[in-house]
Design a protein around this motif. Structure first.
Motif, PDB file in Angstrom:
ATOM      1  N   ILE A  19      -5.378  -1.946   7.887  1.00 28.06           N
ATOM      2  CA  ILE A  19      -4.345  -2.967   8.364  1.00 28.06           C
ATOM      3  C   ILE A  19      -4.427  -2.625   9.917  1.00 28.06           C
ATOM      4  CG2 ILE A  19      -1.967  -3.476   8.502  1.00 28.06           C
ATOM      5  CD1 ILE A  19      -1.837  -2.693   5.504  1.00 28.06           C
ATOM      6  N   PRO A  20      -4.068  -1.652  10.465  1.00 22.71           N
ATOM      7  CA  PRO A  20      -4.158  -1.585  11.817  1.00 22.71           C
ATOM      8  C   PRO A  20      -5.413  -2.083  12.614  1.00 22.71           C
ATOM      9  CG  PRO A  20      -3.492   0.423  11.330  1.00 22.71           C
ATOM     10  CD  PRO A  20      -3.916  -0.408  10.004  1.00 22.71           C
ATOM     11  N   LYS A  21      -6.794  -2.242  11.806  1.00 24.95           N
ATOM     12  CA  LYS A  21      -7.843  -2.749  12.305  1.00 24.95           C
ATOM     13  C   LYS A  21      -7.732  -4.107  12.284  1.00 24.95           C
ATOM     14  CE  LYS A  21     -11.574   0.735  11.241  1.00 24.95           C
ATOM     15  NZ  LYS A  21     -12.651   0.985  10.346  1.00 24.95           N
ATOM     16  N   MET A  22      -7.074  -4.485  11.164  1.00 20.87           N
ATOM     17  CA  MET A  22      -6.960  -6.085  11.061  1.00 20.87           C
ATOM     18  C   MET A  22      -6.233  -6.610  11.947  1.00 20.87           C
ATOM     19  SD  MET A  22      -6.766  -6.425   6.796  1.00 20.87           S
ATOM     20  CE  MET A  22      -7.082  -8.082   6.496  1.00 20.87           C
ATOM     21  N   ASP A  23      -4.985  -5.779  12.319  1.00 22.95           N
ATOM     22  CA  ASP A  23      -4.014  -6.471  13.207  1.00 22.95           C
ATOM     23  C   ASP A  23      -4.696  -6.490  14.568  1.00 22.95           C
ATOM     24  OD1 ASP A  23      -2.078  -6.797  11.433  1.00 22.95           O
ATOM     25  OD2 ASP A  23      -1.285  -4.664  11.840  1.00 22.95           O
ATOM     26  N   ARG A  24      -5.466  -5.402  14.977  1.00 25.59           N
ATOM     27  CA  ARG A  24      -6.089  -5.506  16.470  1.00 25.59           C
ATOM     28  C   ARG A  24      -7.368  -6.494  16.444  1.00 25.59           C
ATOM     29  NH1 ARG A  24      -5.919   0.111  15.455  1.00 25.59           N
ATOM     30  NH2 ARG A  24      -8.134   0.152  15.050  1.00 25.59           N
ATOM     31  N   ALA A  25      -8.183  -6.908  15.349  1.00 23.63           N
ATOM     32  CA  ALA A  25      -9.184  -7.812  15.617  1.00 23.63           C
ATOM     33  C   ALA A  25      -8.702  -9.200  15.420  1.00 23.63           C
ATOM     34  CB  ALA A  25     -10.091  -7.651  14.123  1.00 23.63           C
ATOM     35  N   GLY A  26      -7.415  -9.577  14.742  1.00 20.60           N
ATOM     36  CA  GLY A  26      -6.627 -10.873  14.806  1.00 20.60           C
ATOM     37  C   GLY A  26      -7.523 -11.758  13.893  1.00 20.60           C
ATOM     38  N   SER A  32     -10.824  -5.313   2.096  1.00 19.42           N
ATOM     39  CA  SER A  32      -9.462  -5.073   1.498  1.00 19.42           C
ATOM     40  C   SER A  32      -9.467  -5.512  -0.169  1.00 19.42           C
ATOM     41  CB  SER A  32      -8.449  -5.925   2.182  1.00 19.42           C
ATOM     42  OG  SER A  32      -7.097  -5.895   1.339  1.00 19.42           O
ATOM     43  N   VAL A  33     -10.131  -6.777  -0.423  1.00 25.30           N
ATOM     44  CA  VAL A  33     -10.401  -7.046  -1.773  1.00 25.30           C
ATOM     45  C   VAL A  33     -11.229  -6.077  -2.617  1.00 25.30           C
ATOM     46  CG1 VAL A  33     -11.339  -8.865  -3.166  1.00 25.30           C
ATOM     47  CG2 VAL A  33     -10.283  -9.343  -1.268  1.00 25.30           C
ATOM     48  N   ALA A  34     -12.132  -5.505  -1.927  1.00 23.74           N
ATOM     49  CA  ALA A  34     -13.062  -4.423  -2.599  1.00 23.74           C
ATOM     50  C   ALA A  34     -12.169  -3.134  -2.919  1.00 23.74           C
ATOM     51  CB  ALA A  34     -14.230  -4.153  -1.872  1.00 23.74           C
ATOM     52  N   LEU A  35     -11.371  -2.667  -1.952  1.00 17.71           N
ATOM     53  CA  LEU A  35     -10.704  -1.573  -2.203  1.00 17.71           C
ATOM     54  C   LEU A  35      -9.662  -1.634  -3.357  1.00 17.71           C
ATOM     55  CD1 LEU A  35      -9.787  -0.263   1.534  1.00 17.71           C
ATOM     56  CD2 LEU A  35     -11.004   0.868  -0.144  1.00 17.71           C
ATOM     57  N   ASN A  36      -9.120  -2.861  -3.083  1.00 15.44           N
ATOM     58  CA  ASN A  36      -7.882  -3.317  -4.190  1.00 15.44           C
ATOM     59  C   ASN A  36      -8.425  -3.317  -5.478  1.00 15.44           C
ATOM     60  OD1 ASN A  36      -5.190  -3.808  -4.401  1.00 15.44           O
ATOM     61  ND2 ASN A  36      -5.966  -5.991  -5.213  1.00 15.44           N
ATOM     62  N   TYR A  80       0.916  -1.232  -0.130  1.00 14.85           N
ATOM     63  CA  TYR A  80      -0.047   0.162  -0.156  1.00 14.85           C
ATOM     64  C   TYR A  80       0.822   1.159   0.062  1.00 14.85           C
ATOM     65  CZ  TYR A  80      -4.108  -2.832   0.793  1.00 14.85           C
ATOM     66  OH  TYR A  80      -5.097  -4.002   0.616  1.00 14.85           O
ATOM     67  N   LEU A  81       1.987   1.076   0.791  1.00 15.11           N
ATOM     68  CA  LEU A  81       2.812   2.303   0.819  1.00 15.11           C
ATOM     69  C   LEU A  81       3.524   2.775  -0.884  1.00 15.11           C
ATOM     70  CD1 LEU A  81       3.915   4.648   2.695  1.00 15.11           C
ATOM     71  CD2 LEU A  81       5.801   3.162   3.107  1.00 15.11           C
ATOM     72  N   LEU A  82       3.934   1.559  -1.145  1.00 13.94           N
ATOM     73  CA  LEU A  82       4.055   1.695  -2.675  1.00 13.94           C
ATOM     74  C   LEU A  82       3.161   2.348  -3.563  1.00 13.94           C
ATOM     75  CD1 LEU A  82       6.319   1.066  -4.706  1.00 13.94           C
ATOM     76  CD2 LEU A  82       5.439  -1.016  -5.421  1.00 13.94           C
ATOM     77  N   GLY A  83       1.825   1.956  -3.263  1.00 11.16           N
ATOM     78  CA  GLY A  83       0.745   2.423  -4.146  1.00 11.16           C
ATOM     79  C   GLY A  83       0.808   4.053  -3.850  1.00 11.16           C
ATOM     80  N   VAL A  84       0.866   4.247  -2.504  1.00 13.44           N
ATOM     81  CA  VAL A  84       0.745   5.823  -2.397  1.00 13.44           C
ATOM     82  C   VAL A  84       1.711   6.553  -3.053  1.00 13.44           C
ATOM     83  CG1 VAL A  84       1.084   7.591  -0.598  1.00 13.44           C
ATOM     84  CG2 VAL A  84      -0.394   5.466  -0.134  1.00 13.44           C
ATOM     85  N   ALA A 140     -12.459 -12.224   7.911  1.00 14.18           N
ATOM     86  CA  ALA A 140     -13.244 -12.527   6.640  1.00 14.18           C
ATOM     87  C   ALA A 140     -13.752 -10.985   6.232  1.00 14.18           C
ATOM     88  CB  ALA A 140     -14.216 -13.523   6.970  1.00 14.18           C
ATOM     89  N   GLN A 141     -14.270 -10.301   7.253  1.00 17.82           N
ATOM     90  CA  GLN A 141     -14.825  -9.100   7.103  1.00 17.82           C
ATOM     91  C   GLN A 141     -13.781  -8.057   6.509  1.00 17.82           C
ATOM     92  OE1 GLN A 141     -16.058  -6.956  10.819  1.00 17.82           O
ATOM     93  NE2 GLN A 141     -16.428  -4.937   9.824  1.00 17.82           N
ATOM     94  N   TYR A 142     -12.617  -7.940   7.252  1.00 18.34           N
ATOM     95  CA  TYR A 142     -11.494  -6.955   6.756  1.00 18.34           C
ATOM     96  C   TYR A 142     -11.064  -7.484   5.395  1.00 18.34           C
ATOM     97  CZ  TYR A 142     -12.215  -4.677  11.208  1.00 18.34           C
ATOM     98  OH  TYR A 142     -12.728  -3.977  12.096  1.00 18.34           O
TER      99      TYR A 142
END
Length: 141
Positions: free
Chosen positions: A103-110, A121-125, A54-58, A115-117
């Motif tokens: 990504i931080p939300k995904m990391d916190r949720a474990g 992520s797939v939709a954003l991509n 994502y940083l590369l994309g930015v 599946a939700q995140y």
């Protein structure tokens, strides 16, 4: 076309082309192959790659945005160029959101909310892929 215009067009095309190629490769080759080979352990690899992806994309989006802005100052801000700026800006926004919010939300949720995140992520991509592809085409109108 002046040398400056040619350089700006080349920079725009290179940034957008590399960005689109990165999205396509990671989506259709890199991530699926990683999961095929590593199975459940692939999540660790993909999670290590995502922030850089994502940083590369930015970064690529910012390079394209600057080139398009400078080209607009040299010639004009016509409708295609404004559309191009909007598409690139949207792509940057989606990558920035994914990198610094999702990504931080995904990391916190474990694993509980993966599946939700992942779906988000797939939709954003996918939307980013369409925006960048459309921007690449629009850069030649």
């Amino acid at each position: 076309m002046s040398l400056l215009q040619t350089a700006l067009t080349t920079a725009t095309d290179a940034a957008l082309g590399i960005w689109l190629g990165t999205i396509l490769f990671f989506s259709f080759v890199g991530a699926p192959t990683t999961f095929d080979v590593l199975g459940d352990d692939a999540g660790q690899v993909v999670n290590a790659i995502f922030p850089k992806y994502y940083l590369l994309g930015v970064g690529l989006g910012a390079a394209a945005l600057v080139a398009v802005l400078v080209a607009g100052l040299v010639t004009a801000f016509d409708a295609p160029r404004i559309g191009l700026l909007a598409l690139v800006g949207g792509g940057i926004g989606m990558n920035a959101y994914a990198r610094w919010v999702l990504i931080p939300k995904m990391d916190r949720a474990g694993d509980d909310a993966f599946a939700q995140y992942h779906k988000q992520s797939v939709a954003l991509n996918g939307v980013t892929m369409l925006a960048v592809g459309t921007a690449l085409v629009l850069s030649h109108v």
